[in-house]
Design a protein around this motif. Sequence first.
Motif, PDB file in Angstrom:
ATOM      1  N   LEU A  84       0.827  -1.212   0.000  1.00 15.26           N
ATOM      2  CA  LEU A  84       0.000   0.000   0.000  1.00 15.26           C
ATOM      3  C   LEU A  84       0.863   1.264   0.000  1.00 15.26           C
ATOM      4  O   LEU A  84       0.534   2.244  -0.671  1.00 15.26           O
ATOM      5  N   ARG A  85       1.958   1.253   0.764  1.00 10.45           N
ATOM      6  CA  ARG A  85       2.864   2.410   0.763  1.00 10.45           C
ATOM      7  C   ARG A  85       3.494   2.618  -0.612  1.00 10.45           C
ATOM      8  O   ARG A  85       3.668   3.744  -1.065  1.00 10.45           O
ATOM      9  N   MET A  98       1.394   6.855  -6.742  1.00 15.56           N
ATOM     10  CA  MET A  98       0.311   7.771  -7.069  1.00 15.56           C
ATOM     11  C   MET A  98       0.749   9.217  -6.836  1.00 15.56           C
ATOM     12  O   MET A  98       0.458  10.102  -7.630  1.00 15.56           O
ATOM     13  N   ARG A  99       1.458   9.468  -5.746  1.00 12.77           N
ATOM     14  CA  ARG A  99       1.947  10.828  -5.479  1.00 12.77           C
ATOM     15  C   ARG A  99       2.925  11.290  -6.556  1.00 12.77           C
ATOM     16  O   ARG A  99       2.941  12.446  -6.941  1.00 12.77           O
ATOM     17  N   ALA A 140      -3.452  13.026  -5.720  1.00  8.49           N
ATOM     18  CA  ALA A 140      -3.098  12.418  -4.439  1.00  8.49           C
ATOM     19  C   ALA A 140      -3.377  13.373  -3.281  1.00  8.49           C
ATOM     20  O   ALA A 140      -3.901  12.958  -2.238  1.00  8.49           O
ATOM     21  N   LYS A 141      -3.066  14.653  -3.451  1.00  8.14           N
ATOM     22  CA  LYS A 141      -3.317  15.631  -2.392  1.00  8.14           C
ATOM     23  C   LYS A 141      -4.817  15.793  -2.150  1.00  8.14           C
ATOM     24  O   LYS A 141      -5.272  15.839  -1.005  1.00  8.14           O
ATOM     25  N   GLY A 164      -6.177  12.753  -0.358  1.00  7.86           N
ATOM     26  CA  GLY A 164      -5.788  12.759   1.046  1.00  7.86           C
ATOM     27  C   GLY A 164      -6.618  13.718   1.881  1.00  7.86           C
ATOM     28  O   GLY A 164      -6.858  13.484   3.062  1.00  7.86           O
ATOM     29  N   GLU A 177       0.866   4.178  -2.810  1.00 10.44           N
ATOM     30  CA  GLU A 177       0.681   5.580  -2.446  1.00 10.44           C
ATOM     31  C   GLU A 177       1.818   6.445  -2.999  1.00 10.44           C
ATOM     32  O   GLU A 177       1.587   7.525  -3.556  1.00 10.44           O
TER      33      GLU A 177
END
Length: 96
Positions: free
Chosen positions: A9-10, A16-17, A24-25, A28, A13
């Motif tokens: 998952l990290r 995606m960022r 992504a922002k 979040g 993430e």
Amino acid sequence: MAHFDDEHLRDLEARMRRDDPRFAKALGSGRPCRPREYRHGRAWLVLAIALACLGVGMALPQGILIAVGLVLAGAAGHLFDPQRARPRGNDPPATR
């Protein structure tokens, strides 16, 4: 969750960022926006300019305006392609 799942998952993430920081922002913060693949503002603008050049070039017999309109229409078509940012040849493996 298992340690492997957290790590996976990290990794997702971080990818995606790196690929689309705006999406992504927004995701979040709880107010997601459309991903980059579905934002076509510039493509519509280029297409409108291309159609205007084609129309004016056909109304006033100007070959250069027709040529510019055709080139811009091709560029707009390229901008509508959702896979344009992904490098060619790095296709993900097929899943069954």
